[in-house]
Design a protein around this motif. Structure first.
Motif, mmCIF file in Angstrom:
data_model
loop_
_atom_site.group_PDB
_atom_site.id
_atom_site.type_symbol
_atom_site.label_atom_id
_atom_site.label_comp_id
_atom_site.label_asym_id
_atom_site.label_seq_id
_atom_site.Cartn_x
_atom_site.Cartn_y
_atom_site.Cartn_z
ATOM 1 N N ILE A 1 12.605 4.908 41.319
ATOM 2 C CA ILE A 1 11.696 3.822 41.674
ATOM 3 C C ILE A 1 12.309 3.123 42.886
ATOM 4 C CG2 ILE A 1 10.689 1.639 40.922
ATOM 5 C CD1 ILE A 1 10.997 2.718 38.009
ATOM 6 N N VAL A 2 11.588 3.165 44.008
ATOM 7 C CA VAL A 2 12.067 2.550 45.246
ATOM 8 C C VAL A 2 11.288 1.254 45.444
ATOM 9 C CG1 VAL A 2 12.401 2.831 47.730
ATOM 10 C CG2 VAL A 2 12.559 4.830 46.205
ATOM 11 N N VAL A 3 12.009 0.150 45.442
ATOM 12 C CA VAL A 3 11.398 -1.177 45.522
ATOM 13 C C VAL A 3 11.576 -1.730 46.932
ATOM 14 C CG1 VAL A 3 11.379 -3.499 44.515
ATOM 15 C CG2 VAL A 3 12.013 -1.530 43.098
ATOM 16 N N CYS A 4 10.474 -2.025 47.583
ATOM 17 C CA CYS A 4 10.524 -2.609 48.912
ATOM 18 C C CYS A 4 10.984 -4.059 48.796
ATOM 19 C CB CYS A 4 9.150 -2.552 49.571
ATOM 20 S SG CYS A 4 9.128 -3.231 51.245
ATOM 21 N N ARG A 5 11.950 -4.408 49.614
ATOM 22 C CA ARG A 5 12.404 -5.789 49.701
ATOM 23 C C ARG A 5 12.616 -6.127 51.169
ATOM 24 N NH1 ARG A 5 10.128 -6.642 45.778
ATOM 25 N NH2 ARG A 5 10.930 -7.382 43.801
ATOM 26 N N GLY A 6 11.619 -5.764 51.978
ATOM 27 C CA GLY A 6 11.669 -6.006 53.413
ATOM 28 C C GLY A 6 11.111 -7.368 53.762
ATOM 29 N N ILE B 1 4.892 1.004 35.507
ATOM 30 C CA ILE B 1 5.779 1.810 36.343
ATOM 31 C C ILE B 1 6.976 2.265 35.522
ATOM 32 C CG2 ILE B 1 7.414 1.677 38.276
ATOM 33 C CD1 ILE B 1 5.273 -0.126 39.684
ATOM 34 N N LEU B 2 7.549 1.358 34.743
ATOM 35 C CA LEU B 2 8.697 1.709 33.902
ATOM 36 C C LEU B 2 8.331 2.767 32.857
ATOM 37 C CD1 LEU B 2 10.358 -1.769 33.394
ATOM 38 C CD2 LEU B 2 11.240 0.174 34.725
ATOM 39 N N ALA B 3 7.194 2.617 32.225
ATOM 40 C CA ALA B 3 6.769 3.590 31.208
ATOM 41 C C ALA B 3 6.558 4.969 31.821
ATOM 42 C CB ALA B 3 5.495 3.101 30.517
ATOM 43 N N TRP B 4 5.947 5.002 33.004
ATOM 44 C CA TRP B 4 5.706 6.277 33.677
ATOM 45 C C TRP B 4 7.028 6.943 34.058
ATOM 46 C CZ3 TRP B 4 3.628 7.024 39.276
ATOM 47 C CH2 TRP B 4 3.218 8.358 39.466
ATOM 48 N N ALA B 5 7.953 6.167 34.636
ATOM 49 C CA ALA B 5 9.257 6.717 35.010
ATOM 50 C C ALA B 5 10.009 7.220 33.770
ATOM 51 C CB ALA B 5 10.078 5.670 35.752
ATOM 52 N N ALA B 6 9.965 6.464 32.684
ATOM 53 C CA ALA B 6 10.651 6.869 31.450
ATOM 54 C C ALA B 6 10.049 8.146 30.868
ATOM 55 C CB ALA B 6 10.599 5.740 30.426
ATOM 56 N N ALA B 7 8.748 8.361 31.089
ATOM 57 C CA ALA B 7 8.076 9.564 30.593
ATOM 58 C C ALA B 7 8.301 10.770 31.507
ATOM 59 C CB ALA B 7 6.584 9.295 30.442
ATOM 60 N N GLY B 8 8.940 10.571 32.642
ATOM 61 C CA GLY B 8 9.232 11.675 33.552
ATOM 62 C C GLY B 8 8.764 11.452 34.970
ATOM 63 N N GLY C 1 19.842 5.577 30.559
ATOM 64 C CA GLY C 1 20.927 6.551 30.498
ATOM 65 C C GLY C 1 20.812 7.646 31.549
ATOM 66 N N GLY C 2 20.325 7.303 32.723
ATOM 67 C CA GLY C 2 20.175 8.293 33.788
ATOM 68 C C GLY C 2 18.807 8.949 33.822
ATOM 69 N N GLY C 3 17.912 8.512 32.938
ATOM 70 C CA GLY C 3 16.564 9.085 32.910
ATOM 71 C C GLY C 3 15.780 8.797 34.177
ATOM 72 N N PHE C 4 16.020 7.631 34.761
ATOM 73 C CA PHE C 4 15.441 7.296 36.055
ATOM 74 C C PHE C 4 16.342 6.281 36.732
ATOM 75 C CE2 PHE C 4 13.423 4.338 33.119
ATOM 76 C CZ PHE C 4 13.406 3.124 33.795
ATOM 77 N N ALA C 5 16.139 6.129 38.035
ATOM 78 C CA ALA C 5 16.977 5.246 38.835
ATOM 79 C C ALA C 5 16.099 4.250 39.593
ATOM 80 C CB ALA C 5 17.801 6.059 39.827
ATOM 81 N N VAL C 6 16.712 3.166 40.031
ATOM 82 C CA VAL C 6 16.033 2.150 40.841
ATOM 83 C C VAL C 6 16.898 1.878 42.061
ATOM 84 C CG1 VAL C 6 15.284 -0.258 40.956
ATOM 85 C CG2 VAL C 6 14.867 1.071 38.890
ATOM 86 N N ARG C 7 16.250 1.790 43.196
ATOM 87 C CA ARG C 7 16.957 1.369 44.404
ATOM 88 C C ARG C 7 16.028 0.503 45.234
ATOM 89 N NH1 ARG C 7 16.204 4.224 49.202
ATOM 90 N NH2 ARG C 7 14.872 6.050 49.045
ATOM 91 N N THR C 8 16.606 -0.284 46.102
ATOM 92 C CA THR C 8 15.813 -1.110 47.001
ATOM 93 C C THR C 8 15.916 -0.547 48.409
ATOM 94 O OG1 THR C 8 17.638 -2.620 47.409
ATOM 95 C CG2 THR C 8 16.103 -3.218 45.635
ATOM 96 N N THR C 9 14.947 -0.909 49.220
ATOM 97 C CA THR C 9 14.945 -0.491 50.607
ATOM 98 C C THR C 9 14.361 -1.601 51.453
ATOM 99 O OG1 THR C 9 14.337 1.319 52.111
ATOM 100 C CG2 THR C 9 12.665 0.601 50.523
ATOM 101 N N ASP C 10 14.563 -1.492 52.732
ATOM 102 C CA ASP C 10 13.965 -2.429 53.662
ATOM 103 C C ASP C 10 12.470 -2.100 53.759
ATOM 104 O OD1 ASP C 10 13.993 -4.565 55.394
ATOM 105 O OD2 ASP C 10 14.753 -3.435 57.099
ATOM 106 N N CYS C 11 11.795 -2.722 54.643
ATOM 107 C CA CYS C 11 10.337 -2.639 54.751
ATOM 108 C C CYS C 11 9.807 -1.198 54.722
ATOM 109 C CB CYS C 11 9.890 -3.322 56.037
ATOM 110 S SG CYS C 11 8.100 -3.433 56.181
ATOM 111 N N LEU C 12 8.886 -0.934 53.807
ATOM 112 C CA LEU C 12 8.240 0.366 53.701
ATOM 113 C C LEU C 12 6.997 0.476 54.585
ATOM 114 C CD1 LEU C 12 8.563 0.970 49.867
ATOM 115 C CD2 LEU C 12 9.634 2.308 51.681
ATOM 116 N N GLY C 13 6.477 -0.645 55.043
ATOM 117 C CA GLY C 13 5.389 -0.582 56.003
ATOM 118 C C GLY C 13 4.083 -1.252 55.659
#
Length: 144
Positions: free
Chosen positions: A19-24, A103-110, A53-65
């Motif tokens: 899950i890539v979260v825009c924080r621009g 979003i969390l439920a979808w990521a947890a489901a794959g 437990g590694g099932g999904f990851a989260v990171r932030t990024t600068d402006c996605l547009g």
């Protein structure tokens, strides 16, 4: 060789759904979007990723547009999801608790390629900006 049949090496072979979260400039801006707890959202996403437990990851990024559709979150498929045909799904206007939980439920489901996104989340799918590496919306669904 088709992309789905190429051998993945190193970290790419086991990459989880991300899950890539825009924080621009606009996303996560309390001045532009008052009344929404942007810090809570990021803490909730990170906490759930940690608990997965590694099932999904989260990171932030600068402006996605697509600033006019802030907050923007991109759900990237795992390596297995990509092999199954999943592509990154761009979610716009991702500022309420229900959207965050979906979003969390979808990521947890794959995530893309492995699980069908919640129908109400699909309503928030947006086209990536021109030049983005994503393949477009609605391709994150499970291929049958």
């Amino acid at each position: 060789m088709p992309p789905a049949q190429r051998a993945l090496v190193g970290a790419a072979a086991s990459r989880p759904c991300t899950i890539v979260v825009c924080r621009g400039c606009c996303c996560g801006d309390g001045g532009k979007h008052p009344g929404f707890d942007h810090e809570w959202q990021l803490a909730r996403l990170r906490g759930a990723a940690s608990a997965s437990g590694g099932g999904f990851a989260v990171r932030t990024t600068d402006c996605l547009g697509p600033c006019d559709q802030a907050n923007v979150i991109v759900v990237q498929p795992s390596a297995a999801g990509r092999r199954a045909g999943g592509r990154a799904a761009w979610v716009g206007f991702a500022m309420d608790d229900d959207c965050t939980e979906e979003i969390l439920a979808w990521a947890a489901a794959g995530g893309p390629g492995l699980a069908v996104p919640p129908p109400t989340l699909e309503l928030q799918f947006i086209d990536p900006p021109r030049g983005a590496r994503a393949r477009g919306r609605r391709q994150g669904a499970v291929r049958k």
